[in-house]
Design an enzyme around this catalytic site. Structure first.
Site, PDB file in Angstrom:
ATOM      1  N   PRO A  52       0.818  -1.224   0.000  1.00  0.00           N
ATOM      2  CA  PRO A  52       0.000   0.000   0.000  1.00  0.00           C
ATOM      3  C   PRO A  52       0.850   1.271   0.000  1.00  0.00           C
ATOM      4  O   PRO A  52       2.071   1.202   0.152  1.00  0.00           O
ATOM      5  CB  PRO A  52      -0.780  -0.111   1.320  1.00  0.00           C
ATOM      6  CG  PRO A  52       0.083  -0.948   2.207  1.00  0.00           C
ATOM      7  CD  PRO A  52       0.826  -1.890   1.303  1.00  0.00           C
ATOM      8  N   PHE A 108      -0.966  -8.742 -14.305  1.00  0.00           N
ATOM      9  CA  PHE A 108      -1.743  -7.722 -15.015  1.00  0.00           C
ATOM     10  C   PHE A 108      -3.239  -7.983 -14.962  1.00  0.00           C
ATOM     11  O   PHE A 108      -4.016  -7.330 -15.660  1.00  0.00           O
ATOM     12  CB  PHE A 108      -1.277  -7.627 -16.474  1.00  0.00           C
ATOM     13  CG  PHE A 108       0.149  -7.167 -16.621  1.00  0.00           C
ATOM     14  CD1 PHE A 108       0.471  -5.818 -16.469  1.00  0.00           C
ATOM     15  CD2 PHE A 108       1.171  -8.053 -16.878  1.00  0.00           C
ATOM     16  CE1 PHE A 108       1.784  -5.379 -16.587  1.00  0.00           C
ATOM     17  CE2 PHE A 108       2.495  -7.631 -17.000  1.00  0.00           C
ATOM     18  CZ  PHE A 108       2.804  -6.291 -16.857  1.00  0.00           C
ATOM     19  N   ALA A 161      -7.123  -7.911 -14.139  1.00  0.00           N
ATOM     20  CA  ALA A 161      -8.037  -6.884 -13.627  1.00  0.00           C
ATOM     21  C   ALA A 161      -9.116  -7.603 -12.831  1.00  0.00           C
ATOM     22  O   ALA A 161      -9.542  -8.703 -13.207  1.00  0.00           O
ATOM     23  CB  ALA A 161      -8.643  -6.083 -14.775  1.00  0.00           C
ATOM     24  N   PHE A 169      -0.434   4.314 -17.521  1.00  0.00           N
ATOM     25  CA  PHE A 169      -1.013   4.609 -18.844  1.00  0.00           C
ATOM     26  C   PHE A 169      -2.518   4.341 -18.853  1.00  0.00           C
ATOM     27  O   PHE A 169      -3.294   5.093 -19.451  1.00  0.00           O
ATOM     28  CB  PHE A 169      -0.324   3.769 -19.930  1.00  0.00           C
ATOM     29  CG  PHE A 169       0.826   4.472 -20.594  1.00  0.00           C
ATOM     30  CD1 PHE A 169       1.917   4.879 -19.855  1.00  0.00           C
ATOM     31  CD2 PHE A 169       0.818   4.724 -21.958  1.00  0.00           C
ATOM     32  CE1 PHE A 169       2.988   5.529 -20.459  1.00  0.00           C
ATOM     33  CE2 PHE A 169       1.877   5.381 -22.576  1.00  0.00           C
ATOM     34  CZ  PHE A 169       2.972   5.781 -21.827  1.00  0.00           C
ATOM     35  N   LEU A 170      -2.934   3.244 -18.212  1.00  0.00           N
ATOM     36  CA  LEU A 170      -4.369   2.923 -18.180  1.00  0.00           C
ATOM     37  C   LEU A 170      -5.127   4.012 -17.412  1.00  0.00           C
ATOM     38  O   LEU A 170      -6.167   4.500 -17.866  1.00  0.00           O
ATOM     39  CB  LEU A 170      -4.591   1.555 -17.542  1.00  0.00           C
ATOM     40  CG  LEU A 170      -4.114   0.356 -18.370  1.00  0.00           C
ATOM     41  CD1 LEU A 170      -4.126  -0.922 -17.545  1.00  0.00           C
ATOM     42  CD2 LEU A 170      -4.984   0.182 -19.614  1.00  0.00           C
ATOM     43  N   CYS A 230      -5.020  -0.392  -7.229  1.00  0.00           N
ATOM     44  CA  CYS A 230      -3.754  -0.230  -7.943  1.00  0.00           C
ATOM     45  C   CYS A 230      -3.493   1.142  -8.548  1.00  0.00           C
ATOM     46  O   CYS A 230      -2.397   1.674  -8.396  1.00  0.00           O
ATOM     47  CB  CYS A 230      -3.671  -1.270  -9.056  1.00  0.00           C
ATOM     48  SG  CYS A 230      -3.551  -2.927  -8.384  1.00  0.00           S
ATOM     49  N   PHE A 231      -4.472   1.693  -9.277  1.00  0.00           N
ATOM     50  CA  PHE A 231      -4.157   2.855 -10.109  1.00  0.00           C
ATOM     51  C   PHE A 231      -3.549   4.004  -9.304  1.00  0.00           C
ATOM     52  O   PHE A 231      -2.467   4.498  -9.619  1.00  0.00           O
ATOM     53  CB  PHE A 231      -5.398   3.337 -10.869  1.00  0.00           C
ATOM     54  CG  PHE A 231      -5.720   2.533 -12.100  1.00  0.00           C
ATOM     55  CD1 PHE A 231      -4.957   1.426 -12.449  1.00  0.00           C
ATOM     56  CD2 PHE A 231      -6.781   2.878 -12.921  1.00  0.00           C
ATOM     57  CE1 PHE A 231      -5.252   0.673 -13.587  1.00  0.00           C
ATOM     58  CE2 PHE A 231      -7.082   2.149 -14.053  1.00  0.00           C
ATOM     59  CZ  PHE A 231      -6.323   1.046 -14.386  1.00  0.00           C
TER      60      PHE A 231
HETATM   61  C1  UDX Z   1      -1.839  -7.279  -4.842  1.00  0.00           C
HETATM   62  C2  UDX Z   1      -0.373  -6.950  -4.889  1.00  0.00           C
HETATM   63  O1  UDX Z   1       0.295  -7.689  -3.990  1.00  0.00           O
HETATM   64  C3  UDX Z   1      -0.152  -5.505  -4.836  1.00  0.00           C
HETATM   65  O2  UDX Z   1       1.197  -5.171  -4.843  1.00  0.00           O
HETATM   66  C4  UDX Z   1      -0.784  -5.006  -6.040  1.00  0.00           C
HETATM   67  O3  UDX Z   1      -0.470  -3.691  -6.253  1.00  0.00           O
HETATM   68  C5  UDX Z   1      -2.257  -5.218  -5.910  1.00  0.00           C
HETATM   69  O4  UDX Z   1      -2.522  -6.545  -5.822  1.00  0.00           O
HETATM   70  P1  UDX Z   1      -3.785  -7.846  -3.317  1.00  0.00           P
HETATM   71  O5  UDX Z   1      -3.676  -9.299  -3.598  1.00  0.00           O
HETATM   72  O6  UDX Z   1      -4.879  -7.099  -3.968  1.00  0.00           O
HETATM   73  O7  UDX Z   1      -2.398  -7.135  -3.645  1.00  0.00           O
HETATM   74  O8  UDX Z   1      -3.744  -7.529  -1.781  1.00  0.00           O
HETATM   75  P2  UDX Z   1      -4.595  -8.146  -0.634  1.00  0.00           P
HETATM   76  O9  UDX Z   1      -5.904  -8.623  -1.135  1.00  0.00           O
HETATM   77  O10 UDX Z   1      -4.525  -7.149   0.478  1.00  0.00           O
HETATM   78  O11 UDX Z   1      -3.760  -9.453  -0.242  1.00  0.00           O
HETATM   79  C6  UDX Z   1      -2.539  -9.471   0.383  1.00  0.00           C
HETATM   80  C7  UDX Z   1      -2.548 -10.591   1.425  1.00  0.00           C
HETATM   81  O12 UDX Z   1      -1.238 -10.767   1.937  1.00  0.00           O
HETATM   82  C8  UDX Z   1      -3.458 -10.351   2.625  1.00  0.00           C
HETATM   83  O13 UDX Z   1      -4.402 -11.398   2.721  1.00  0.00           O
HETATM   84  C9  UDX Z   1      -2.488 -10.339   3.822  1.00  0.00           C
HETATM   85  O14 UDX Z   1      -3.056 -10.929   4.987  1.00  0.00           O
HETATM   86  C10 UDX Z   1      -1.348 -11.164   3.282  1.00  0.00           C
HETATM   87  N1  UDX Z   1      -0.063 -10.981   3.973  1.00  0.00           N
HETATM   88  C11 UDX Z   1       0.487  -9.767   4.153  1.00  0.00           C
HETATM   89  C12 UDX Z   1       0.614 -12.113   4.422  1.00  0.00           C
HETATM   90  O15 UDX Z   1       0.110 -13.229   4.286  1.00  0.00           O
HETATM   91  N2  UDX Z   1       1.844 -11.990   4.992  1.00  0.00           N
HETATM   92  C13 UDX Z   1       2.427 -10.779   5.189  1.00  0.00           C
HETATM   93  O16 UDX Z   1       3.543 -10.705   5.713  1.00  0.00           O
HETATM   94  C14 UDX Z   1       1.719  -9.624   4.750  1.00  0.00           C
HETATM   95  C1  UDX Z   2      -6.004  -2.603 -13.049  1.00  0.00           C
HETATM   96  C2  UDX Z   2      -5.335  -3.011 -14.364  1.00  0.00           C
HETATM   97  O1  UDX Z   2      -6.313  -3.030 -15.412  1.00  0.00           O
HETATM   98  C3  UDX Z   2      -4.684  -4.376 -14.226  1.00  0.00           C
HETATM   99  O2  UDX Z   2      -3.965  -4.702 -15.404  1.00  0.00           O
HETATM  100  C4  UDX Z   2      -3.734  -4.345 -13.038  1.00  0.00           C
HETATM  101  O3  UDX Z   2      -3.164  -5.626 -12.830  1.00  0.00           O
HETATM  102  C5  UDX Z   2      -4.440  -3.911 -11.782  1.00  0.00           C
HETATM  103  O4  UDX Z   2      -5.061  -2.634 -11.993  1.00  0.00           O
HETATM  104  P1  UDX Z   2      -8.296  -3.198 -11.852  1.00  0.00           P
HETATM  105  O5  UDX Z   2      -7.985  -2.018 -10.991  1.00  0.00           O
HETATM  106  O6  UDX Z   2      -8.669  -4.473 -11.214  1.00  0.00           O
HETATM  107  O7  UDX Z   2      -7.056  -3.516 -12.815  1.00  0.00           O
HETATM  108  O8  UDX Z   2      -9.506  -2.808 -12.842  1.00  0.00           O
HETATM  109  P2  UDX Z   2      -9.632  -1.936 -14.181  1.00  0.00           P
HETATM  110  O9  UDX Z   2     -10.565  -2.645 -15.067  1.00  0.00           O
HETATM  111  O10 UDX Z   2      -8.335  -1.548 -14.728  1.00  0.00           O
HETATM  112  O11 UDX Z   2     -10.395  -0.640 -13.675  1.00  0.00           O
HETATM  113  C6  UDX Z   2      -9.800   0.319 -12.813  1.00  0.00           C
HETATM  114  C7  UDX Z   2     -10.739   1.485 -12.593  1.00  0.00           C
HETATM  115  O12 UDX Z   2     -10.861   2.275 -13.772  1.00  0.00           O
HETATM  116  C8  UDX Z   2     -12.163   1.052 -12.225  1.00  0.00           C
HETATM  117  O13 UDX Z   2     -12.671   1.909 -11.226  1.00  0.00           O
HETATM  118  C9  UDX Z   2     -12.911   1.215 -13.516  1.00  0.00           C
HETATM  119  O14 UDX Z   2     -14.292   1.414 -13.342  1.00  0.00           O
HETATM  120  C10 UDX Z   2     -12.231   2.438 -14.105  1.00  0.00           C
HETATM  121  N1  UDX Z   2     -12.356   2.550 -15.569  1.00  0.00           N
HETATM  122  C11 UDX Z   2     -11.788   1.605 -16.365  1.00  0.00           C
HETATM  123  C12 UDX Z   2     -13.044   3.618 -16.128  1.00  0.00           C
HETATM  124  O15 UDX Z   2     -13.550   4.479 -15.401  1.00  0.00           O
HETATM  125  N2  UDX Z   2     -13.132   3.705 -17.488  1.00  0.00           N
HETATM  126  C13 UDX Z   2     -12.575   2.789 -18.323  1.00  0.00           C
HETATM  127  O16 UDX Z   2     -12.698   2.933 -19.541  1.00  0.00           O
HETATM  128  C14 UDX Z   2     -11.894   1.696 -17.734  1.00  0.00           C
END
Ligand code: UDX
Ligand code: UDX
Length: 459
Positions: A95, A164, A166, A224-225, A274-275
């Site tokens: 984060p 990557f 979504a 970029f997205l 992410c964004f």
């Molecule tokens: C992922 C990527 O890791 C992040 O870098 C990317 O930008 C977004 O997607 P995400 O899977 O969405 O993160 O995060 P989250 O759903 O919060 O899951 C992370 C998990 O790691 C949590 O369940 C947390 O409990 C676990 N964790 C954290 C461990 O098991 N060990 C640790 O030491 C820290």
């Molecule tokens: C994004 C990237 O797409 C993915 O490749 C990366 O691994 C993680 O971050 P995610 O955040 O899960 O994925 O969803 P995405 O579909 O990219 O949408 C992101 C946000 O943009 C959402 O709130 C969506 O509603 C918004 N969005 C997307 C728009 O407002 N307009 C669009 O045309 C596309």
């Protein structure tokens, strides 16, 4: 031939680690996959019929592999699996830092670092350590220096293999990715990981680069997205004042093969885990190398998004606020709280900013979402002035205004003729996703304001 990697561990059973490992296990029945997480409740959910995340198709994939070659285990009990693993993925959250140097921008690597310490303490022989989480460029240096504390005879290779996918389309994205990216320093570990993905991904889609390029590519892809969304959202404001239609403009520019049609949907703003985090990380990295103009360029993508969310909330408030600007006694239906459809994820959802801005002016909100739980809503916007509705109808009853914040398909099919009588007289629908059936709303005699479409539908 026996694969080079037979046993995989992934630390972090979140939105990325859970689905990614489930698909690897599903596609490679001969590879043993163990997913660890510190959060025991999350592990219990992964082992139950109620998976901790909602993702179309995920339950089917998990049910095929779990108990065969896929298991979910608490991190502490998982030490023995790390000892036996050929490859360990780090997929914990990264984060935005909230304190210390870089607070508010830099990625917080403390969870990644504690995973590296855990791996260093338990690994045996040679292990490939794979960054799956999104990292700032050169994060691998920090992981390497921690791994160097491992005992004698314990060695590592580090790869960057950013994800990557979504949310909402995770399984489809994992099963048929545009590309898989593997960054590394030596060809052997890259080949070992590539061999796994090549079981179901065409070879030309498995790309390899240096470590730093892989780390940076992930940040830049998200930047970029996000930039495309902010670009079309800036145009939405221009369309509203000029009478142009943002959907028409998007479809015209999208036919230019250099621009392409995807990611041009104007909206209330982008959200998701992410964004914003990755943009801020890119901005911080640019600043730390003295690239002020580069940082300012990407900062504008974040600022425009913030402005769009506030602009939308203010549009809803304008016709129903008192002369002093108060919304006390006004009820606003919020249709959709997730950051996009087909997920229960509310991280950085635009609904948080829109709702908080309306609540701050005294409004009462009736919030509906198909997958987000009342607890998630409460943890983001509290319970004061917030009712959680169990159906769109319940949210709409007695509303002075309606805001559509998530593009759930069912909101596009609402029967406005039937619902119109439930709303207060003069209530306007604010469509933050351009999914509402404008013709049905018109027939029902209701007002509609759509993102990027001027005022022609308003009564
Ligand atoms: C992922 C990527 O890791 C992040 O870098 C990317 O930008 C977004 O997607 P995400 O899977 O969405 O993160 O995060 P989250 O759903 O919060 O899951 C992370 C998990 O790691 C949590 O369940 C947390 O409990 C676990 N964790 C954290 C461990 O098991 N060990 C640790 O030491 C820290
Ligand atoms: C994004 C990237 O797409 C993915 O490749 C990366 O691994 C993680 O971050 P995610 O955040 O899960 O994925 O969803 P995405 O579909 O990219 O949408 C992101 C946000 O943009 C959402 O709130 C969506 O509603 C918004 N969005 C997307 C728009 O407002 N307009 C669009 O045309 C596309």
């Amino acid at each position: 031939m026996k694969p080079l990697v037979n046993k995989i561990v992934c630390i972090g059973a979140g939105y990325v680690g859970g689905p990614t490992m489930s698909v690897i296990a599903d596609r490679c029945p001969d590879i043993d996959v163990t997913v660890l997480d510190l959060n025991e409740a999350r592990i219990a959910a992964w082992n139950s019929e109620e998976l901790p995340i909602y993702e179309p198709g995920l339950a089917t994939v998990v049910s095929r592999a779990r108990g065969r070659n896929l298991r979910f285990v608490g991190q502490i009990e998982g030490a023995a699996h790390v000892a036996a693993a050929d490859a360990v993925f780090i997929s914990v959250n990264t984060p935005t830092k909230t304190e210390g140097e870089g607070a508010g921008k830099a990625s917080d690597l403390r969870y990644v670092e504690s995973c590296a310490r855990f791996i260093a303490a338990h690994a045996t022989g040679h292990t490939i350590v794979i960054e799956k989480s999104t990292m700032p460029v050169r994060a691998a240096d920090r992981i390497k220096s921690i791994l160097a504390s491992a005992g004698p005879g314990v060695t590592f290779d580090i790869l960057s293999n950013p994800e990557f996918l979504a949310e909402g389309t995770a399984i489809r994205d994992l099963e048929a990715p545009d590309r898989v990216l593997i960054g590394g320093e030596r060809p052997e570990p890259i080949a070992a990981l590539a061999e796994i993905y090549r079981r179901w991904v065409p070879a030309e889609r498995v790309l390899s680069t240096g470590l730093w390029s892989a780390e940076l590519s992930k940040l830049v892809a998200n930047a970029f997205l996000a930039q495309r969304v902010s670009s079309i959202n800036s145009v939405s404001a221009l369309c509203e004042v000029t009478g142009a239609d943002v959907e028409e403009v998007a479809s015209v520019i999208g036919t230019d093969s250099r621009i392409g049609p995807k990611f041009l949907r104007a909206s209330v703003g982008f959200g998701g885990s992410c964004f914003q985090k990755d943009l801020l990380s890119l901005i911080y990295i640019s600043e730390s190398y003295g690239l002020t103009e580069v940082a300012a360029y990407w900062q504008q993508v974040v600022d425009l998004n913030q402005w769009q969310k506030h602009r939308f909330a203010d549009q809803i408030a304008a016709p129903i606020a008192t002369a002093e600007g108060s919304l006390r006694g006004r009820r606003i239906a919020i249709l959709g709280f997730a950051f996009k459809k087909d997920t229960n994820d509310v991280r950085e959802t635009p609904a948080i900013d829109v709702c908080r801005r309306l609540l701050a002016r005294g409004a009462t909100l009736a919030v509906h979402d198909f997958k987000v739980t009342p607890d998630s809503i409460a943890s983001e916007i509290g319970t004061q002035g917030v009712e959680v509705a169990t159906s769109p109808e319940a949210a709409l009853a007695g509303a002075d205004g309606v805001a559509v914040l998530t593009e759930w398909s069912a909101y596009a099919k609402l029967d406005w003729t039937r619902l119109a009588g439930m709303l207060k007289a003069g209530a306007v629908i604010y469509d933050g996703r351009n999914i509402v059936d404008a013709e049905a709303v018109r027939r029902a005699g209701l007002g509609l304001r759509s993102i990027g479409k001027g005022e022609r539908h308003v009564r």
